[in-house]
Design an enzyme around this catalytic site. Structure first.
Site, PDB file in Angstrom:
ATOM      1  N   LYS A 208       0.839  -1.204   0.000  1.00 46.02           N
ATOM      2  CA  LYS A 208       0.000   0.000   0.000  1.00 46.02           C
ATOM      3  C   LYS A 208       0.873   1.253   0.000  1.00 46.02           C
ATOM      4  CE  LYS A 208      -3.304   2.895   0.349  1.00 46.02           C
ATOM      5  NZ  LYS A 208      -4.209   3.177  -0.785  1.00 46.02           N
ATOM      6  N   CYS A 262      -3.228  11.015   1.532  1.00 40.55           N
ATOM      7  CA  CYS A 262      -2.598   9.741   1.142  1.00 40.55           C
ATOM      8  C   CYS A 262      -1.217   9.972   0.566  1.00 40.55           C
ATOM      9  CB  CYS A 262      -3.463   9.051   0.099  1.00 40.55           C
ATOM     10  SG  CYS A 262      -5.175   9.173   0.428  1.00 40.55           S
TER      11      CYS A 262
HETATM   12  N1  SAJ Z   1      -1.252  15.036  -8.410  1.00 37.46           N
HETATM   13  C1  SAJ Z   1      -0.342  15.740  -9.199  1.00 37.46           C
HETATM   14  N2  SAJ Z   1       0.044  15.186 -10.391  1.00 37.46           N
HETATM   15  C2  SAJ Z   1      -0.451  13.984 -10.830  1.00 37.46           C
HETATM   16  C3  SAJ Z   1      -1.387  13.298 -10.001  1.00 37.46           C
HETATM   17  C4  SAJ Z   1      -1.767  13.842  -8.796  1.00 37.46           C
HETATM   18  O1  SAJ Z   1       0.124  16.817  -8.827  1.00 37.46           O
HETATM   19  O2  SAJ Z   1      -0.092  13.542 -11.913  1.00 37.46           O
HETATM   20  C5  SAJ Z   1      -1.618  15.591  -7.102  1.00 37.46           C
HETATM   21  C6  SAJ Z   1      -3.104  15.836  -6.940  1.00 37.46           C
HETATM   22  O3  SAJ Z   1      -3.444  17.129  -7.408  1.00 37.46           O
HETATM   23  C7  SAJ Z   1      -3.268  15.706  -5.441  1.00 37.46           C
HETATM   24  C8  SAJ Z   1      -2.258  14.647  -5.070  1.00 37.46           C
HETATM   25  O4  SAJ Z   1      -1.308  14.620  -6.129  1.00 37.46           O
HETATM   26  O5  SAJ Z   1      -2.921  16.922  -4.805  1.00 37.46           O
HETATM   27  C9  SAJ Z   1      -2.843  13.252  -4.873  1.00 37.46           C
HETATM   28  O6  SAJ Z   1      -3.816  13.019  -5.831  1.00 37.46           O
HETATM   29  P1  SAJ Z   1      -4.054  11.543  -6.477  1.00 37.46           P
HETATM   30  O7  SAJ Z   1      -4.782  11.742  -7.751  1.00 37.46           O
HETATM   31  O8  SAJ Z   1      -2.786  10.822  -6.494  1.00 37.46           O
HETATM   32  O9  SAJ Z   1      -4.981  10.733  -5.607  1.00 37.46           O
HETATM   33  P2  SAJ Z   1      -5.520  10.545  -4.140  1.00 37.46           P
HETATM   34  O10 SAJ Z   1      -4.538  10.996  -3.128  1.00 37.46           O
HETATM   35  O11 SAJ Z   1      -6.884  11.142  -4.140  1.00 37.46           O
HETATM   36  O12 SAJ Z   1      -5.642   8.935  -4.106  1.00 37.46           O
HETATM   37  C10 SAJ Z   1      -4.487   8.159  -4.058  1.00 37.46           C
HETATM   38  C11 SAJ Z   1      -4.651   7.021  -5.062  1.00 37.46           C
HETATM   39  N3  SAJ Z   1      -3.421   6.259  -5.118  1.00 37.46           N
HETATM   40  C12 SAJ Z   1      -2.879   5.984  -6.335  1.00 37.46           C
HETATM   41  O13 SAJ Z   1      -3.358   6.409  -7.358  1.00 37.46           O
HETATM   42  C13 SAJ Z   1      -1.649   5.144  -6.314  1.00 37.46           C
HETATM   43  C14 SAJ Z   1      -5.755   6.106  -4.623  1.00 37.46           C
HETATM   44  O14 SAJ Z   1      -5.813   4.964  -5.467  1.00 37.46           O
HETATM   45  C15 SAJ Z   1      -5.501   5.653  -3.202  1.00 37.46           C
HETATM   46  O15 SAJ Z   1      -6.498   4.763  -2.742  1.00 37.46           O
HETATM   47  C16 SAJ Z   1      -5.487   6.875  -2.303  1.00 37.46           C
HETATM   48  O16 SAJ Z   1      -4.367   7.681  -2.728  1.00 37.46           O
HETATM   49  C17 SAJ Z   1      -5.323   6.433  -0.878  1.00 37.46           C
HETATM   50  O17 SAJ Z   1      -6.356   6.500  -0.163  1.00 37.46           O
HETATM   51  O18 SAJ Z   1      -4.259   5.945  -0.531  1.00 37.46           O
END
Ligand code: SAJ
Length: 424
Positions: A208, A262
């Site tokens: 995870k 996360c």
């Molecule tokens: N972000 C970026 N660039 C990207 C993707 C995201 O700057 O290319 C930023 C987003 O704006 C945000 C942060 O990162 O601020 C996190 O966003 P996220 O889209 O990664 O997703 P979370 O945090 O909502 O969900 C993540 C997901 N993990 C993965 O994709 C590996 C989700 O599947 C998990 O279940 C969740 O964390 C969790 O609960 O752990």
């Protein structure tokens, strides 16, 4: 086998999970320490924004299978789905706050009976099942693995798509022993249609953490690329679009920082335990946490050319189309703006945020007499704003998009000066 379960924590994960079990025939006692949450759910309403969740929760409550409570009850299985934030401090290395998990486990203890299954869903540091939960259960004279079964079943649902992903995503289940893994698999088969892979608890914990660390590291790579492209004067978004045409390349998106409870948290659980080994992981966390400062430094450069007295913040949630502001980089940008600009006026426009702790303006008040519109969150709503209408009420027509969310050519047609993170 599982007629009644108890779910500790009714947040973004606990509430959907409880409702999915309840609407699949299992009696669920959903426990939360917040009375407002308990009362809201028992009235068939919800306290968080998630597409489809309100319909599911009201169905679960109406069926009589989901009852929210402040206290646990005896059950066949107990699921811990409480927050695992990090402790806010000035230290560079953040320490996991396991107090909610510990409290939930101790609340369950008096209700445990032989044959019960305890599941930790909360994302936790490596060794939490073995070193934190197992001893607490053994303190009540149960042998873990024989009397009480214990497994880590991390969720991987994407906020905004939770209900679909909770059912269809593959799941990792890591038991303290094989019997625990198999029992947990049986329980999740109640609604999980995705593949279920069995392993041990510590491997599941690391799995995870690495899923989210992988994402954080790749976002840091994208942010570093964006900062370099700005210096060269080429568009990072074009580099990413074309590089990703390669079948084995997946450069992520740059932005104003990484938020949420996360991705910005979980890598610290590895760094805390392995500070000498987790060097790339730590550097990427620091790179991403540096982005808000880079955004503010860029605005200082704009201000040197054109005086900025009022800034309209477009979006303060941690990512687009959600209402969650936890660890949002937008909040860090606002704090840094206040520290770096004397007498700056800041208004916030975010159609998703209802949280009263933020002063959210309506569109007119937010943009009125503003000198700079600063897009920090890629809500789809912003794509439908009228540059002409916004331009009429702003004082200076400047927009800085840190998410490549807008069609900036439309804003340039309305005589806006436009800036894009990763290009300018
Ligand atoms: N972000 C970026 N660039 C990207 C993707 C995201 O700057 O290319 C930023 C987003 O704006 C945000 C942060 O990162 O601020 C996190 O966003 P996220 O889209 O990664 O997703 P979370 O945090 O909502 O969900 C993540 C997901 N993990 C993965 O994709 C590996 C989700 O599947 C998990 O279940 C969740 O964390 C969790 O609960 O752990």
């Amino acid at each position: 086998m599982f007629n009644k379960i108890c779910v500790m924590g009714l947040g973004y994960i606990g509430l959907p999970t409880s409702s999915l079990f309840a609407t699949n025939g299992i009696k669920v006692i959903g426990v939360d320490i917040n009375k407002h949450v308990v009362d809201t759910i028992n009235s068939g309403d919800i306290h968080i924004e998630e597409p489809g969740l309100k319909t599911l929760v009201s169905a679960a409550v109406k069926s009589g299978n989901l009852v929210a409570s402040l206290e646990p009850q005896e059950a066949d299985a107990f699921i811990i789905a409480v927050p695992t934030p990090f402790k806010h401090s000035d230290n560079v290395i953040k320490e996991a706050d396991m107090s909610y998990v510990e409290l939930a486990m101790k609340m369950i203890l008096p209700y445990l009976k032989k044959g019960n299954l305890v599941i930790l869903e909360s994302t936790s540091p490596i060794g939490t099942c073995e070193k934190l939960l197992k001893p607490i259960i053994e303190s009540a004279n149960f042998s873990v693995g024989e009397d009480i079964y214990l497994a880590h079943c991390p969720e991987r649902v994407l906020p905004g798509k939770i209900l679909k992903e909770a059912i269809s995503n593959a799941r990792i289940i890591g038991g303290i022993n094989e019997k625990s893994s198999k029992l947990a698999e049986k329980l999740y088969r109640t609604f999980v249609e995705g593949e279920i892979y069995l392993t041990n608890a510590t491997t599941a914990e690391m799995c995870k953490l690495m899923e989210n660390t992988y994402r954080d590291v790749n976002i840091a790579l994208a942010n570093e690329l964006a900062n370099i492209c700005s210096k060269i004067g080429i568009n990072a978004w074009e580099v990413i679009e074309y590089a990703n045409k390669h079948p084995r390349v997946n450069i992520h998106s740059p932005g104003p920082g990484v938020g949420g409870h996360c991705i910005s948290v979980d890598p610290w659980f590895i760094i805390e335990k392995f500070p000498n080994e987790a060097n790339i992981i730590k550097l990427c966390r620091i790179t991403n946490d540096n982005q808000p400062k880079n955004v503010v430094n860029f605005i200082k450069k704009i201000d040197q050319e054109i005086e900025i007295k009022k800034i309209t913040i477009m979006g303060i949630t941690y990512k687009g189309n959600v209402d969650d502001t936890r660890e949002s980089p937008a909040i860090e940008v606002i704090n840094l703006l206040k520290e770096n600009f004397d007498n700056i006026s800041i208004s916030i426009y975010d159609p998703h945020v209802k949280d009263k702790k933020f002063e959210i303006s309506n569109l007119e008040d937010a943009f009125k007499n503003s000198d700079l519109a600063l897009l920090l969150t890629n809500h789809n709503d912003f794509k439908y704003l009228s540059p002409d209408e916004i331009g009429k009420i702003m004082n200076k027509k400047i927009i800085y998009d840190t998410r490549n969310c807008l069609d900036l050519s439309k804003w340039e047609k309305a005589e806006f000066r436009t800036y894009l993170l990763g290009r300018d």
